[in-house]
Design a protein around this motif. Structure first.
Motif, PDB file in Angstrom:
ATOM      1  N   LEU A 119       0.830  -1.192   0.000  1.00 21.60           N
ATOM      2  CA  LEU A 119       0.000   0.000   0.000  1.00 21.60           C
ATOM      3  C   LEU A 119       0.870   1.250   0.000  1.00 21.60           C
ATOM      4  O   LEU A 119       1.997   1.249   0.501  1.00 21.60           O
ATOM      5  CB  LEU A 119      -0.911   0.015   1.232  1.00 21.60           C
ATOM      6  N   ASP A 120       0.329   2.312  -0.552  1.00 25.19           N
ATOM      7  CA  ASP A 120       0.997   3.610  -0.519  1.00 25.19           C
ATOM      8  C   ASP A 120       1.289   3.990   0.932  1.00 25.19           C
ATOM      9  O   ASP A 120       0.531   3.641   1.844  1.00 25.19           O
ATOM     10  CB  ASP A 120       0.084   4.656  -1.171  1.00 25.19           C
ATOM     11  N   SER A 121       2.379   4.693   1.160  1.00 21.61           N
ATOM     12  CA  SER A 121       2.742   5.096   2.527  1.00 21.61           C
ATOM     13  C   SER A 121       1.646   5.932   3.185  1.00 21.61           C
ATOM     14  O   SER A 121       1.576   6.020   4.415  1.00 21.61           O
ATOM     15  CB  SER A 121       4.067   5.855   2.529  1.00 21.61           C
ATOM     16  N   LEU A 122       0.771   6.553   2.389  1.00 19.47           N
ATOM     17  CA  LEU A 122      -0.365   7.285   2.949  1.00 19.47           C
ATOM     18  C   LEU A 122      -1.302   6.367   3.720  1.00 19.47           C
ATOM     19  O   LEU A 122      -2.067   6.823   4.564  1.00 19.47           O
ATOM     20  CB  LEU A 122      -1.161   7.972   1.827  1.00 19.47           C
ATOM     21  N   ASP A 137      -0.383   3.653   5.646  1.00 19.31           N
ATOM     22  CA  ASP A 137       0.318   2.845   6.650  1.00 19.31           C
ATOM     23  C   ASP A 137      -0.566   2.496   7.837  1.00 19.31           C
ATOM     24  O   ASP A 137      -0.329   1.501   8.522  1.00 19.31           O
ATOM     25  CB  ASP A 137       1.573   3.579   7.140  1.00 19.31           C
ATOM     26  N   TYR A 150     -10.016   6.302   1.045  1.00 24.53           N
ATOM     27  CA  TYR A 150      -9.175   6.032  -0.118  1.00 24.53           C
ATOM     28  C   TYR A 150      -9.694   4.784  -0.827  1.00 24.53           C
ATOM     29  O   TYR A 150      -9.835   3.726  -0.216  1.00 24.53           O
ATOM     30  CB  TYR A 150      -7.725   5.792   0.306  1.00 24.53           C
ATOM     31  N   THR A 181      -2.852   0.244  -5.682  1.00 22.56           N
ATOM     32  CA  THR A 181      -2.639   1.688  -5.757  1.00 22.56           C
ATOM     33  C   THR A 181      -3.909   2.436  -5.346  1.00 22.56           C
ATOM     34  O   THR A 181      -5.004   1.865  -5.316  1.00 22.56           O
ATOM     35  CB  THR A 181      -2.233   2.119  -7.171  1.00 22.56           C
ATOM     36  N   ILE A 182      -3.768   3.718  -5.042  1.00 21.67           N
ATOM     37  CA  ILE A 182      -4.908   4.559  -4.679  1.00 21.67           C
ATOM     38  C   ILE A 182      -5.578   5.061  -5.958  1.00 21.67           C
ATOM     39  O   ILE A 182      -4.934   5.683  -6.809  1.00 21.67           O
ATOM     40  CB  ILE A 182      -4.468   5.744  -3.806  1.00 21.67           C
ATOM     41  N   LYS A 219       0.068  -3.730   3.298  1.00 19.58           N
ATOM     42  CA  LYS A 219      -0.139  -4.328   1.991  1.00 19.58           C
ATOM     43  C   LYS A 219      -1.572  -4.800   1.825  1.00 19.58           C
ATOM     44  O   LYS A 219      -2.352  -4.875   2.789  1.00 19.58           O
ATOM     45  CB  LYS A 219       0.811  -5.512   1.779  1.00 19.58           C
TER      46      LYS A 219
END
Length: 433
Positions: free
Chosen positions: A63-66, A68, A92, A100-101, A322
């Motif tokens: 996953l994007d660090s946004l 976490d 999101y 991905t977002i 993830k």
């Protein structure tokens, strides 16, 4: 509690058997996948037992660090959505093919202390600010937000505050309380919490009304999951709930972070532990702080986990957030087939013809007329008042719906029309006759 549930079901079977149908009912395990399956049983008494089972997962991507702090996952508006448990106010949408977002929807008027789960009904999303791993919170609450208001960015928000009926001690006990909660589901009239019990490693169901206000969560039943429950996904049309969690030892106060899921299905009414209860473990080498689970068809499941990082005895552990997928056809398809679910169930399609539906007049007195293409006849509809209570339901066999003055006094309502999993809502006003 398990004894009382089983005793009640046995009594129910005996009662049915003595009724005048002339055909005796046989209680037992009705699931052909169970090791104690009874081929002549006609009433499931919740006694099914299953062999220890390891399931495989496939990693979709990091996953994007946004994300976490991803703490929830749910299927809505034709996609999978997540929310961070703190320091964020945005939803999101995650691409289920690459993690991905895809889209972001921010709700600027909310904040959270520990937002751990989002559940839903036809009209609302319910944001559960109920994380309580110290056991000392007095401000547990759920934000009820209209789906329509999220999409049009007007944000109609109500608060459902609650406390547990049997909690009397609010002393801070980090990771030692049985009054933490990260999973809940929403039914027609209630919210059912599944607790995360650090002390007993069980989960207890509590219920409360889903209407705004301050409520006491009523204790229902307990089941020993031998771990920490962190998420739930609910398919009421199939009498199916799937819980996710990870292992934890209350004796040594440590976790191996080995995930598991629990299948609850073929239960009676809203007694979710009265039917089949099957635990599926991830392989021993799988390590992650699983936080959320969701499905769109009852067969394919997606789970997310938070970023987890720590140092134990000089060893640095860093587990990224993830998205993973699980195929549960082998375990659920025999049961779901009775509802018409097939092995070829795929991603929900966008049935655009539903957008051709119109209603009139508005305001309305006795009859609300439905203008829709002929091939959409037979779609299911529901009518809700603004408290989220269902006041009418049926199928569109005619081009109109008759409104009952007793169940629907003058006021504001929402008509919900469903085509498979696609939902169309129509707010309307009912006038005095």
């Amino acid at each position: 509690m398990k004894f009382y549930i089983h005793t009640a079901l046995v009594f129910f079977c005996l009662l049915v058997a003595t009724m005048g149908s002339g055909k005796a009912q046989v209680c037992g395990c009705t699931d052909s996948l169970a090791i104690n399956y009874n081929a002549v049983a006609t009433v499931n008494d919740g006694s099914c037992e299953y062999a220890s089972t390891i399931i495989e997962t496939s990693e979709i991507g990091l996953l994007d660090s946004l994300l976490d702090g991803s703490s929830t996952l749910f299927f809505w508006n034709n996609g999978y959505w997540t929310f961070n448990d703190h320091n964020d106010n945005c939803l999101y949408q995650i691409d289920s093919t690459n993690a991905t977002i895809k889209e972001t929807l921010c709700i600027n008027s909310i904040s959270s202390h520990d937002m751990e789960e989002i559940s839903q009904d036809s009209l609302y999303l319910y944001f559960g600010d109920m994380g309580n791993n110290r056991g000392n919170r007095h401000d547990l609450h759920i934000l009820r937000i209209s789906k329509e208001s999220i999409l049009n960015q007007t944000f109609a928000i109500d608060t459902i505050a609650f406390s547990y009926e049997d909690q009397t001690d609010f002393t801070a006990q980090p990771q030692a309380t049985d009054f933490d909660c990260e999973a809940f589901v929403v039914t027609d009239d209630s919210i059912y919490l599944f607790t995360k019990q650090w002390a007993s490693t069980q989960t207890t169901i509590y219920s409360l009304p889903k209407t705004p206000g301050t409520h006491i969560a009523q204790r229902r039943e307990t089941y020993n999951v031998n771990g920490l429950i962190t998420g739930a996904t609910y398919m009421p049309e199939y009498q199916l709930i799937v819980l996710c969690g990870y292992s934890y030892s209350s004796r040594i106060k440590a976790s191996s972070l080995r995930p598991f899921i629990v299948l609850l299905y073929d239960y009676k009414d809203h007694r979710f532990f009265s039917g089949n209860k099957r635990r599926l473990n991830f392989k021993a080498t799988a390590k992650s702080q699983v936080e959320a689970i969701a499905t769109h068809n009852g067969l394919d499941y997606y789970i997310t986990n938070e970023h987890f990082e720590t140092t134990v005895m000089g060893i640095h552990v860093n587990l990224p957030a993830k998205l993973q997928r699980m195929d549960l056809r082998d375990y659920l398809l025999p049961y779901l087939s009775q509802f018409g679910v097939s092995d070829h169930q795929t991603v929900i399609q966008d049935f655009k013809p539903i957008d051709e539906i119109r209603i009139y007049p508005n305001p309305v007195s006795n009859l609300i007329y439905i203008d829709c293409p002929k091939h959409l006849s037979g779609m299911k509809y529901e009518i809700f008042n603004l408290n989220g209570q269902k006041v009418a339901e049926g199928a569109l066999r005619e081009r109109f719906i008759s409104l009952d003055d007793r169940s629907m006094p003058a006021g504001e309502y929402v008509l919900v029309i469903r085509k498979n999993k696609v939902i169309k809502t129509f707010p309307f006003i009912k006038q005095e006759n």
